[in-house]
Design a protein around this motif. Structure first.
Motif, PDB file in Angstrom:
ATOM      1  N   ILE A   1      57.750 -39.987  75.332  1.00 50.71           N
ATOM      2  CA  ILE A   1      57.858 -39.072  74.193  1.00 50.71           C
ATOM      3  C   ILE A   1      59.323 -38.883  73.826  1.00 50.71           C
ATOM      4  O   ILE A   1      60.167 -38.659  74.703  1.00 50.71           O
ATOM      5  CB  ILE A   1      57.220 -37.706  74.510  1.00 50.71           C
ATOM      6  N   LEU A   2      59.610 -38.988  72.536  1.00 52.54           N
ATOM      7  CA  LEU A   2      60.914 -38.609  71.983  1.00 52.54           C
ATOM      8  C   LEU A   2      60.714 -37.318  71.205  1.00 52.54           C
ATOM      9  O   LEU A   2      60.033 -37.304  70.175  1.00 52.54           O
ATOM     10  CB  LEU A   2      61.451 -39.707  71.063  1.00 52.54           C
ATOM     11  N   ASP A   3      61.281 -36.240  71.710  1.00 55.86           N
ATOM     12  CA  ASP A   3      61.089 -34.918  71.108  1.00 55.86           C
ATOM     13  C   ASP A   3      62.351 -34.492  70.376  1.00 55.86           C
ATOM     14  O   ASP A   3      63.446 -34.539  70.944  1.00 55.86           O
ATOM     15  CB  ASP A   3      60.737 -33.905  72.196  1.00 55.86           C
ATOM     16  N   LEU A   4      62.206 -34.065  69.131  1.00 59.51           N
ATOM     17  CA  LEU A   4      63.345 -33.581  68.355  1.00 59.51           C
ATOM     18  C   LEU A   4      63.538 -32.073  68.480  1.00 59.51           C
ATOM     19  O   LEU A   4      64.396 -31.502  67.817  1.00 59.51           O
ATOM     20  CB  LEU A   4      63.187 -33.973  66.886  1.00 59.51           C
ATOM     21  N   VAL A   5      62.743 -31.434  69.344  1.00 62.73           N
ATOM     22  CA  VAL A   5      62.826 -29.979  69.542  1.00 62.73           C
ATOM     23  C   VAL A   5      62.850 -29.284  68.179  1.00 62.73           C
ATOM     24  O   VAL A   5      63.839 -28.632  67.813  1.00 62.73           O
ATOM     25  CB  VAL A   5      64.054 -29.591  70.389  1.00 62.73           C
TER      26      VAL A   5
ATOM     27  N   GLY B   1      60.169 -19.937  59.870  1.00 60.26           N
ATOM     28  CA  GLY B   1      59.658 -18.660  60.334  1.00 60.26           C
ATOM     29  C   GLY B   1      59.841 -18.430  61.821  1.00 60.26           C
ATOM     30  O   GLY B   1      59.400 -17.412  62.352  1.00 60.26           O
ATOM     31  N   SER B   2      60.501 -19.381  62.519  1.00 65.40           N
ATOM     32  CA  SER B   2      60.695 -19.244  63.956  1.00 65.40           C
ATOM     33  C   SER B   2      62.165 -19.471  64.302  1.00 65.40           C
ATOM     34  O   SER B   2      63.027 -19.472  63.426  1.00 65.40           O
ATOM     35  CB  SER B   2      59.792 -20.244  64.695  1.00 65.40           C
ATOM     36  N   ASP B   3      62.454 -19.656  65.588  1.00 68.96           N
ATOM     37  CA  ASP B   3      63.844 -19.791  66.015  1.00 68.96           C
ATOM     38  C   ASP B   3      63.964 -20.829  67.127  1.00 68.96           C
ATOM     39  O   ASP B   3      62.971 -21.370  67.629  1.00 68.96           O
ATOM     40  CB  ASP B   3      64.405 -18.447  66.484  1.00 68.96           C
ATOM     41  N   ALA B   4      65.215 -21.107  67.543  1.00 69.04           N
ATOM     42  CA  ALA B   4      65.464 -22.139  68.542  1.00 69.04           C
ATOM     43  C   ALA B   4      64.858 -21.767  69.892  1.00 69.04           C
ATOM     44  O   ALA B   4      64.397 -22.655  70.629  1.00 69.04           O
ATOM     45  CB  ALA B   4      66.968 -22.373  68.679  1.00 69.04           C
ATOM     46  N   ARG B   5      64.857 -20.513  70.244  1.00 72.71           N
ATOM     47  CA  ARG B   5      64.291 -20.103  71.539  1.00 72.71           C
ATOM     48  C   ARG B   5      62.826 -20.533  71.645  1.00 72.71           C
ATOM     49  O   ARG B   5      62.398 -21.091  72.665  1.00 72.71           O
ATOM     50  CB  ARG B   5      64.418 -18.592  71.711  1.00 72.71           C
ATOM     51  N   THR B   6      62.086 -20.300  70.580  1.00 75.62           N
ATOM     52  CA  THR B   6      60.680 -20.715  70.565  1.00 75.62           C
ATOM     53  C   THR B   6      60.566 -22.233  70.632  1.00 75.62           C
ATOM     54  O   THR B   6      59.670 -22.773  71.285  1.00 75.62           O
ATOM     55  CB  THR B   6      59.984 -20.190  69.304  1.00 75.62           C
ATOM     56  N   SER B   7      61.496 -22.932  69.972  1.00 75.73           N
ATOM     57  CA  SER B   7      61.495 -24.391  70.020  1.00 75.73           C
ATOM     58  C   SER B   7      61.647 -24.900  71.443  1.00 75.73           C
ATOM     59  O   SER B   7      60.946 -25.834  71.862  1.00 75.73           O
ATOM     60  CB  SER B   7      62.625 -24.945  69.150  1.00 75.73           C
ATOM     61  N   PHE B   8      62.561 -24.305  72.191  1.00 71.90           N
ATOM     62  CA  PHE B   8      62.766 -24.728  73.579  1.00 71.90           C
ATOM     63  C   PHE B   8      61.522 -24.431  74.428  1.00 71.90           C
ATOM     64  O   PHE B   8      61.129 -25.240  75.281  1.00 71.90           O
ATOM     65  CB  PHE B   8      63.993 -24.040  74.173  1.00 71.90           C
ATOM     66  N   GLN B   9      60.907 -23.290  74.201  1.00 71.42           N
ATOM     67  CA  GLN B   9      59.682 -22.957  74.928  1.00 71.42           C
ATOM     68  C   GLN B   9      58.580 -23.971  74.624  1.00 71.42           C
ATOM     69  O   GLN B   9      57.871 -24.433  75.535  1.00 71.42           O
ATOM     70  CB  GLN B   9      59.225 -21.540  74.556  1.00 71.42           C
ATOM     71  N   ASN B  10      58.446 -24.332  73.350  1.00 70.94           N
ATOM     72  CA  ASN B  10      57.418 -25.294  72.959  1.00 70.94           C
ATOM     73  C   ASN B  10      57.687 -26.674  73.562  1.00 70.94           C
ATOM     74  O   ASN B  10      56.752 -27.362  73.999  1.00 70.94           O
ATOM     75  CB  ASN B  10      57.343 -25.408  71.434  1.00 70.94           C
ATOM     76  N   SER B  11      58.953 -27.080  73.588  1.00 69.07           N
ATOM     77  CA  SER B  11      59.278 -28.394  74.134  1.00 69.07           C
ATOM     78  C   SER B  11      59.039 -28.451  75.640  1.00 69.07           C
ATOM     79  O   SER B  11      58.572 -29.474  76.165  1.00 69.07           O
ATOM     80  CB  SER B  11      60.729 -28.765  73.804  1.00 69.07           C
ATOM     81  N   VAL B  12      59.346 -27.385  76.346  1.00 66.60           N
ATOM     82  CA  VAL B  12      59.036 -27.326  77.776  1.00 66.60           C
ATOM     83  C   VAL B  12      57.526 -27.436  77.980  1.00 66.60           C
ATOM     84  O   VAL B  12      57.049 -28.178  78.862  1.00 66.60           O
ATOM     85  CB  VAL B  12      59.587 -26.029  78.394  1.00 66.60           C
ATOM     86  N   ASP B  13      56.763 -26.700  77.181  1.00 64.52           N
ATOM     87  CA  ASP B  13      55.308 -26.742  77.305  1.00 64.52           C
ATOM     88  C   ASP B  13      54.782 -28.150  77.036  1.00 64.52           C
ATOM     89  O   ASP B  13      53.903 -28.650  77.750  1.00 64.52           O
ATOM     90  CB  ASP B  13      54.686 -25.740  76.332  1.00 64.52           C
TER      91      ASP B  13
ATOM     92  N   ILE C   1      66.379 -29.036  63.847  1.00 63.54           N
ATOM     93  CA  ILE C   1      66.419 -29.727  65.132  1.00 63.54           C
ATOM     94  C   ILE C   1      67.328 -28.946  66.080  1.00 63.54           C
ATOM     95  O   ILE C   1      68.492 -28.706  65.765  1.00 63.54           O
ATOM     96  CB  ILE C   1      66.926 -31.176  64.974  1.00 63.54           C
ATOM     97  N   ALA C   2      66.805 -28.581  67.275  1.00 60.49           N
ATOM     98  CA  ALA C   2      67.530 -27.681  68.175  1.00 60.49           C
ATOM     99  C   ALA C   2      68.158 -28.385  69.368  1.00 60.49           C
ATOM    100  O   ALA C   2      68.616 -27.718  70.300  1.00 60.49           O
ATOM    101  CB  ALA C   2      66.589 -26.583  68.670  1.00 60.49           C
ATOM    102  N   SER C   3      68.193 -29.730  69.375  1.00 60.96           N
ATOM    103  CA  SER C   3      68.648 -30.454  70.569  1.00 60.96           C
ATOM    104  C   SER C   3      70.093 -30.916  70.471  1.00 60.96           C
ATOM    105  O   SER C   3      70.459 -31.943  71.038  1.00 60.96           O
ATOM    106  CB  SER C   3      67.738 -31.654  70.824  1.00 60.96           C
ATOM    107  N   SER C   4      70.952 -30.167  69.785  1.00 58.47           N
ATOM    108  CA  SER C   4      72.349 -30.576  69.617  1.00 58.47           C
ATOM    109  C   SER C   4      73.086 -30.621  70.947  1.00 58.47           C
ATOM    110  O   SER C   4      73.876 -31.532  71.200  1.00 58.47           O
ATOM    111  CB  SER C   4      73.065 -29.637  68.639  1.00 58.47           C
ATOM    112  N   ALA C   5      72.863 -29.641  71.816  1.00 56.50           N
ATOM    113  CA  ALA C   5      73.472 -29.634  73.156  1.00 56.50           C
ATOM    114  C   ALA C   5      72.541 -30.405  74.084  1.00 56.50           C
ATOM    115  O   ALA C   5      71.870 -29.845  74.954  1.00 56.50           O
ATOM    116  CB  ALA C   5      73.700 -28.210  73.636  1.00 56.50           C
TER     117      ALA C   5
END
Length: 335
Positions: A19-23, A28-40, A64-68
């Motif tokens: 899987i290649l995930d772009l996080v 209507g959401s934020d980066a914190r939720t993105s990281f939680q979703n990607s972990v899940d 896209i939240a994967s800059s770091a």
């Protein structure tokens, strides 16, 4: 038989899946939720038998939240147990090679035997942001091979400067590309090659052929190994998959228009959106979108055409539940 396919090519059901995930950051959401979703997603992917979970370096894109990238890799690796985690990729010209050696040496020390380092030479952003990252745009394409060599020297201990952690780390290095440049470099160095057919479909067969024709065995790899990046969005029906895929199509359209946004909810009339006809590119039409039957047929055709050793699947899907379902469908049909 296509010359890309060896006589002992694996049956399509035996191809490893990654899987290649772009996080994605959802409207209507934020980066914190993105990281939680990607972990899940990574945890589910591990249970479904996926081989790798990679994240990609992008900058100045609100969707896209994967800059770091190395930080995100550590976060996902820490929440999983066996799946390989890595970069798809780190854009090496944006960084000092020593920093990448130290970051990935640290990751390898924390999660031994599970970290991959995929390297790209594109900026992963616009020119203004690339300047903010590098403070200069004087680098040439020819500099990338030298950067890769410098990075390898830190890992194998042949540099006068020691990367700590990093020196002596056994971290697989992949070269990523969407043209023939990295294909030829990967072949020359005897490294595994990942081709981004999801956004450069027209170059796929040519680049893979270049890689295989010019491959030189190395201590790392005795035979060429191609991992093919492909955009796949699966759902229970073709109609539902097409609707879900409209979020990804909107993202591609906004990116091509120079105005990237957060990932938008699906729409029923994507083709009627202003600017679609002028800006829609081959990467939109190259995506595999459909029901399990449709998706299976198209994936099987792609594998037979390219002789890929592995597939790395990506898909921008707004609903996290629909995203999980899509990857579960793919895992079930290929398992």
């Amino acid at each position: 038989m296509n010359s890309l396919i060896s006589s002992n090519a694996k049956r399509w059901k035996e191809i490893p899946l990654s899987i290649l995930d772009l996080v994605p950051v959802l409207e209507g959401s934020d980066a914190r939720t993105s990281f939680q979703n990607s972990v899940d997603l990574a945890q589910h992917a591990e249970n479904w038998g996926y081989n790798r979970f990679w994240v990609a370096e992008h900058h100045n894109n609100p969707g896209i939240a994967s800059s770091a990238t190395s930080v995100v890799i550590g976060h996902i690796a820490g929440a999983t147990n066996t799946i390989r985690v890595g970069s798809g990729g780190v854009m090496l010209p944006n960084h000092a090679a020593l920093i990448i050696a130290e970051q990935f040496g640290t990751l390898d020390s924390l999660y031994p035997g599970r970290i991959d380092l995929g390297l790209g030479r594109a900026p992963g952003t616009d020119q203004l942001t690339a300047y903010a990252l590098r403070r200069t745009l004087n680098q040439k394409a020819e500099d990338f091979p030298l950067q890769v060599e410098e990075l390898e020297a830190y890992f194998n201990g042949s540099s006068r400067i020691r990367a700590v952690p990093g020196e002596g780390a056994s971290i697989p290095i992949w070269l990523l590309g969407s043209s023939g440049f990295s294909a030829q470099l990967a072949a020359y160095k005897g490294l595994p090659f990942s081709f981004a057919s999801h956004f450069a479909p027209d170059n796929t067969l040519t680049a893979i052929q270049l890689y295989r024709d010019n491959f030189q065995p190395s201590d790392v790899l005795k035979e060429p190994y191609v991992m093919l990046g492909v955009s796949v969005i699966a759902a229970d029906t073709d109609e539902e998959a097409e609707r879900i895929a409209s979020s990804q199509k909107q993202a591609l359209l906004s990116l091509r228009s120079g105005m990237p946004t957060k990932l938008q909810p699906p729409v029923d009339n994507f083709e009627s959106l202003q600017g679609f006809g002028m800006n829609a590119g081959s990467e939109i039409t190259a995506s595999i979108i459909g029901s399990p039957t449709t998706t299976r047929e198209k994936l099987e055709e792609l594998i037979l055409k390219t002789g890929a050793n592995e597939l790395i699947i990506t898909g921008q899907i707004y609903s996290h539940e629909a995203r999980l379902h899509s990857y579960e469908i793919i895992a079930n049909m290929m398992g």
